[in-house]
Design an enzyme around this catalytic site. Structure first.
Site, PDB file in Angstrom:
ATOM      1  CB  ILE A  12      -1.122  -0.201   1.018  1.00 36.75           C
ATOM      2  CG1 ILE A  12      -1.891  -1.016   0.355  1.00 36.75           C
ATOM      3  CG2 ILE A  12      -1.855   1.695   1.261  1.00 36.75           C
ATOM      4  CD1 ILE A  12      -2.875  -1.179   1.907  1.00 36.75           C
ATOM      5  CB  THR A  32      10.879   0.591   5.290  1.00 39.92           C
ATOM      6  OG1 THR A  32      13.023   1.000   4.058  1.00 39.92           O
ATOM      7  CG2 THR A  32      10.244   1.038   4.747  1.00 39.92           C
ATOM      8  NE  ARG A  69      -5.780  -3.265  11.220  1.00 41.73           N
ATOM      9  CZ  ARG A  69      -6.102  -2.865  10.256  1.00 41.73           C
ATOM     10  NH1 ARG A  69      -6.814  -1.439  10.230  1.00 41.73           N
ATOM     11  NH2 ARG A  69      -6.879  -4.120   9.558  1.00 41.73           N
ATOM     12  CD  GLU A 116     -11.234   1.588  13.400  1.00 42.48           C
ATOM     13  OE1 GLU A 116     -11.445   0.787  12.848  1.00 42.48           O
ATOM     14  OE2 GLU A 116     -10.308   2.254  13.079  1.00 42.48           O
ATOM     15  CG  HIS A 140     -11.141   1.123   9.084  1.00 40.36           C
ATOM     16  ND1 HIS A 140     -10.843   0.402  10.115  1.00 40.36           N
ATOM     17  CD2 HIS A 140     -10.570   0.804   7.813  1.00 40.36           C
ATOM     18  CE1 HIS A 140      -9.782  -0.139   9.658  1.00 40.36           C
ATOM     19  NE2 HIS A 140      -9.438  -0.314   8.543  1.00 40.36           N
ATOM     20  N   GLY A 192     -10.657   2.403   3.931  1.00 39.41           N
ATOM     21  CA  GLY A 192     -10.120   2.111   3.243  1.00 39.41           C
ATOM     22  C   GLY A 192     -10.201   0.958   1.993  1.00 39.41           C
TER      23      GLY A 192
END
Ligand code: DGY
Length: 321
Positions: A160, A179, A240, A269, A287, A289
């Protein structure tokens, strides 16, 4: 006649094409509702099933995994699987699968929708027009931040993160990514440069998060990290919720440490931090996505493909542990 079809527990109603396949091919433990099951209903359902499809709101704990002795495969209808106690699944020999790839484009597109909506004050504009108070074009009305040409900071460069980076080309945005290790440069466009987390936070005009939730990424973005960002910068999270410390984010927004945030995911959530809901410089989505018809159907098909493989004694293509 005896029904020899395997028993399937489905914790939520899925899109119609998937429900049609599921009803034909499996004995359903029960007809699913369009709502999260209680923990006891979830446990009861999993205990009666040979195979199961669960969603990211279902917390599958060790106790449930050990109680569900018939269960062969738990297909998580999501790419993230932080809702499942993987160590317990491994210990008990339960196969857990996820749905990578099929939701990459949908999630990357939604990230851009949220990024643009936040920087360009799209939601405030919509509210103004609907209110009937709009008096016409004004040179000073709802001025937002320019996006084209700005520096995009991407935390996490899995499927993603990379799809989000690819979409930056049209906006002529240099990409800085974080990363743990820099990626092999041969596979990357020249405009994508690796940075330390704090280096990226200090340099990017827009920071977007694309990491899984693990003990290492919980509250990765807290008060200290937010204070490294520019006062004109925006934070976008479609990964998240618990990766961002919401209390720290609310404080950073209230005190002008950063300019705005676009959130699709939350720490608890469906509850959200009350301060975030008060702030105009925050765009909040429920949410969404992977919420395209195409992606949600494909996610169901991937779950079924994994279940079929396990039932046929083959290895599941998307086993996660
Ligand atoms: C996922 O698959 O992890 C997404 O968050 C679902 O929308």
């Amino acid at each position: 006649m005896i029904d020899t079809r395997p028993t399937l527990y489905l914790s939520r109603l899925l899109p119609d094409p998937i429900m049609a396949i599921v009803r034909e091919r499996f004995q359903m433990v029960h007809e699913p509702l369009d709502a999260l099951p209680s923990l006891s209903a979830l446990r009861k359902g999993l205990c009666q099933a040979d195979v199961a499809i669960v969603t990211l709101g279902d917390h599958i704990e060790a106790e449930t995994i050990h109680a569900a002795t018939r269960l062969k495969v738990l297909a998580n209808y999501a790419v993230g699987y932080n809702n499942i106690d993987l160590a317990a699944a491994r210990q008990r020999g339960l196969i857990v699968t996820n749905t990578p790839d099929v939701l990459t484009d949908a999630t990357a597109d939604l990230t851009w929708a949220l990024l643009l909506a936040t920087a360009r004050r799209v939601v405030e504009g919509d509210a103004l027009v609907r209110s009937g108070l709009w008096t016409g074009w004004s040179p000073t009305q709802l001025m937002g931040a320019e996006v084209s040409g700005k520096t995009l900071g991407i935390i996490g460069m899995g499927r993603i993160g990379q799809a989000v980076a690819q979409r930056a080309v049209g906006f002529r945005m240099p990409v800085r990514y974080h990363t743990r290790q820099p990626m092999a440069t041969t596979s990357l466009p020249r405009e994508w440069e690796h940075r330390s987390l704090h280096g990226l936070l200090g340099e990017a005009d827009i920071v977007t998060i694309h990491l899984p939730l693990t003990p290492n990424t919980h509250h990765l973005i807290g008060a200290r990290e937010l204070s490294c960002m520019r006062p004109t910068a925006f934070l976008i999270n479609t990964a998240r919720g618990p990766i961002v410390d919401e209390e720290a984010l609310a404080n950073a927004l209230k005190t002008g440490i950063i300019a705005g945030a676009g959130l699709d995911v939350y720490e608890q959530e469906p509850a959200i931090h009350p301060a975030l809901a008060q702030l105009k410089q925050v765009v909040l989505l429920p949410h969404l996505g992977s919420a395209t018809v195409h992606a949600r159907v494909q996610m169901g098909l991937v779950c079924l493909e994994n279940i079929d493989a396990v039932l046929a004694g083959r290895s599941a293509p998307n086993q996660v542990q």
